[in-house]
Design an enzyme around this catalytic site. Structure first.
Site, short mmCIF file in Angstrom:
data_model
loop_
_atom_site.label_atom_id
_atom_site.label_comp_id
_atom_site.label_asym_id
_atom_site.label_seq_id
_atom_site.Cartn_x
_atom_site.Cartn_y
_atom_site.Cartn_z
N ASN A 161 0.85 -1.19 0.00
CA ASN A 161 0.00 0.00 0.00
C ASN A 161 0.88 1.23 0.00
OD1 ASN A 161 -2.93 -0.98 0.40
ND2 ASN A 161 -1.72 -2.18 1.85
N GLU A 162 1.16 1.71 -1.19
CA GLU A 162 2.06 2.85 -1.37
C GLU A 162 1.34 4.14 -0.96
OE1 GLU A 162 5.01 2.31 -1.81
OE2 GLU A 162 5.46 0.89 -3.42
#
Ligand code: GLP
Length: 637
Positions: A161-162
């Site tokens: 989850n950037e």
């Protein structure tokens, strides 16, 4: 603020436990997981674990395997869900998370194959959405995650989850951040080979877990850990969303805790024991904070920055200023091997004996000149007997194109010198054939690695000559852990330690220079330093050890705070140029180094930036203004 914490942790918005070491933290978390499994199994319930990949949880997995083997911990009733997987990699790829999990954990447990779930990175794009939904449903059907284990990426990602990932995001296909791909480049033997997409559980999926533990080791994670813990939650740093969870804990080692306010600037959040080292750090910090040289700091500067009690104990300000100024002044020396015949009471290194026997350990060829090229020249010029020991061949860091060029060169030579016998040509032809047969994801054959190692030896010799060091002083140890291994999965063996012990006993050095603590504890320098540590333990009773000092230099991945420096070797503009030219000789390393500051793509740029930055920081403290400085700290070992 987290209500259960002390005053010094007032800025921490979630429970953060600082452990003595990554091993200690991993053992504790493993024991916790074991207790959970035993409890659930006894009650006839399954235990649903969310698992992570990366180098961080490897110690935890080794401990779980040990608990299974030695303490009969059974995983028969455990169900696992992995966080993420690269999209587009076959499961058999050496870097697929599916393979990683089997090699690092699953293959060593009694966990039923049917209880293992890893997002499927092989499904075609069109089917990814459906496959992610099925994954979420499976987690729900299993009763939800009892405990989720997390690492953290330098972008602040959890799973993949950037930044930009929402708090409510679910399992989905994501595009990897540039920094994440760069961090993975070494594992994939080149950035071009790193996949661009991945499937990851969402932040919301993770937050649904009943309990969450996040692990982080090493200085490279310190900044992002502090931000996730102390900054308000935001999608710019997805790990910060963990703050909203009722049962989350971060378990970090000392290095990863380094940027927490309670560790970095403890005087801002509570009472401090003013040891000489803490006082020096605080005064340097204050000088940087108020942008005044040390000798100009006023009583009110101290009291306005949480340091009134330091003045009460060790003041008045001017006297304290002078003491700290002198301490820093005494770190500066043009004589890294000691100045013969001089009074050395306030010098970092002893005057006698002269000359000294010196061993410089370089984890990979080029670390030596990047970290201490200027100092190397000084040591040799000042008459010391310097041996430069390259611990690993560095062949994993050579791009295929360089190896192809080298093979072509030999073949060209062979054609040009038909009159001579040229056995090297047969080898070169074979390597060229193997390179041609290699696909992007294949590892190197022993022959390719050998050729790449030869290339780096040549570069190391040329670079040493350019530093004024006779290339005959180079020793190439080619430690076996590296020849057998892949990045982040290295395993130290007895032969690695024995090679260092032999060299040390042969040279009996008065000074050892080595790269100490590394930002990334799974990196080559970190493994190399651990091997040196073990070699020093084995030789601790040797008579030469009493007169031996260990000095630590750093790679460009680690900044120096001026208060950490115990020996500062300044050099002239001309010497800086010579150092840069020496670095140029590591031609195979061009564009290979991870970018550590905006725009600095080349290793020589990073080294130059570093050496200038240290000089600037000394200047700003009110000390002499030099062009560049190489810095060292002394290891008490
Ligand atoms: C990858 C994984 C993350 C992991 C991160 C950090 O991006 N998807 O789950 O936390 O790497 O890796 P490492 O533990 O090797 O530092």
């Amino acid at each position: 603020m987290n209500p259960s914490t002390s005053e010094s942790q007032q800025r921490e918005r979630l429970k953060t436990v600082v452990h003595a070491s990554a091993d200690a933290a991993s053992a504790l978390v493993a024991a916790d997981i074991a207790a959970l499994i035993r409890q659930n199994t006894a009650a006839g319930r399954p235990t649903v674990l969310g698992l992570a990949t990366g180098s961080t949880p490897v110690r935890l997995y080794r401990e779980l395997i040990r608990l299974h083997r030695e303490e009969k911990l059974s995983f028969k009733k455990v169900i696992t869900f992995n966080l993420d997987e690269y999209h587009g990699l076959p499961r058999t790829h050496p870097e697929s998370y599916w393979r990683f999990m089997h090699e690092q954990l699953f293959n060593h447990l009694d966990l039923p194959a049917a209880s293992i779930n890893v997002p499927d990175g092989t499904v075609p794009r069109a089917d990814v959405f459906a496959s992610c939904r099925v994954y979420e449903e499976k987690i729900r059907a299993a009763g939800g995650l009892d405990l989720q284990v997390l690492g953290i990426g330098r972008t602040g990602h959890i799973g993949f989850n950037e930044p930009g990932s929402g708090r409510d995001s679910r399992t989905r296909l994501v595009t990897l951040d540039a920094l994440t791909r760069r961090d993975a480049a070494r594992d994939f033997l080149g950035e071009a080979n790193v996949p661009r997409h991945a499937i990851t559980m969402g932040v919301g999926t993770i937050l649904d877990a009943k309990r969450i533990v996040l692990l982080a080791w090493g200085e490279a994670k310190a900044r992002v850990v502090a931000d996730a813990v102390e900054q308000p939650p935001s999608d710019a740093l997805p790990a910060s969303f963990l703050q909203g969870h009722a049962a989350v804990a971060f378990h970090v080692d000392q290095a990863a805790a380094g940027e927490l306010t309670r560790v970095r600037d403890p005087w801002l959040v509570g009472t401090v024991t003013w040891t000489p080292a803490v006082a020096r750090r605080a005064v340097v910090w204050l000088s940087q904070q108020v942008k005044k040289p040390v000798l100009k700091l006023l009583e009110e500067d101290y009291s306005e920055h949480g340091m009134a009690d330091l003045l009460t104990e060790q003041g008045p300000a001017y006297g304290l200023n002078i003491r700290i100024f002198n301490e820093i002044q005494h770190t500066i020396t043009g004589w890294p091997g000691g100045k013969p015949g001089a009074d050395d009471t306030h010098r970092p290194e002893r005057a006698a004996p002269h000359p000294k026997r010196v061993v410089v350990f370089s984890p990979e060829p080029s670390d030596d000149v990047l970290g201490m090229g200027g100092t190397l020249r000084r040591l040799v010029d000042q008459g010391h007997n310097v041996t430069v020991a390259y611990q690993t061949s560095g062949n994993l860091g050579v791009p295929d194109e360089e190896a192809t060029m080298a093979a072509e060169l030999v073949l060209e030579l062979d054609r040009a010198s038909a009159a001579f016998e040229n056995p090297g040509a047969k080898f070169a032809r074979e390597v060229r054939r193997q390179l041609g047969a290699k696909s992007a994801f294949d590892g190197d054959t022993p022959e390719i690695r050998q050729l790449k190692g030869i290339l780096r030896r040549g570069e190391a010799r040329a670079s040493l000559q350019a530093c004024g060091v006779d290339a005959a002083r180079a020793r190439f140890l080619d430690l076996p852990f590296y020849e057998r291994g892949r990045y982040r999965q290295f395993q130290i063996g007895d032969a690695d330690v024995a090679a260092l012990v032999t060299l040390l006993r042969e040279v009996k050095p008065h000074q050892i220079f080595a790269t100490g603590r590394a930002a990334d504890p799974s990196s080559v320098p970190a493994v190399c330093f651990e091997i040196l540590r073990r070699a020093l333990t084995q030789t601790s009773g040797d008579p030469w050890r009493a007169a031996c000092r260990l000095w630590l230099y750093r790679g460009p991945d680690r900044n120096w705070a001026p208060a950490e420096i115990e020996m500062a070797v300044p050099f002239s503009p001309r010497e800086l140029t010579q150092k840069i030219q020496a670095i140029y000789h590591h031609k195979s390393q061009r564009s290979q180094s991870p970018v550590f500051a905006a725009g600095l793509h080349e290793a020589w740029q990073q080294a130059e930036h570093h050496n200038r930055a240290i000089a600037l920081s000394y200047d700003a403290l009110g000390l002499a203004e030099y062009e560049a400085i190489e810095a060292f700290e002394r290891d008490p070992a």
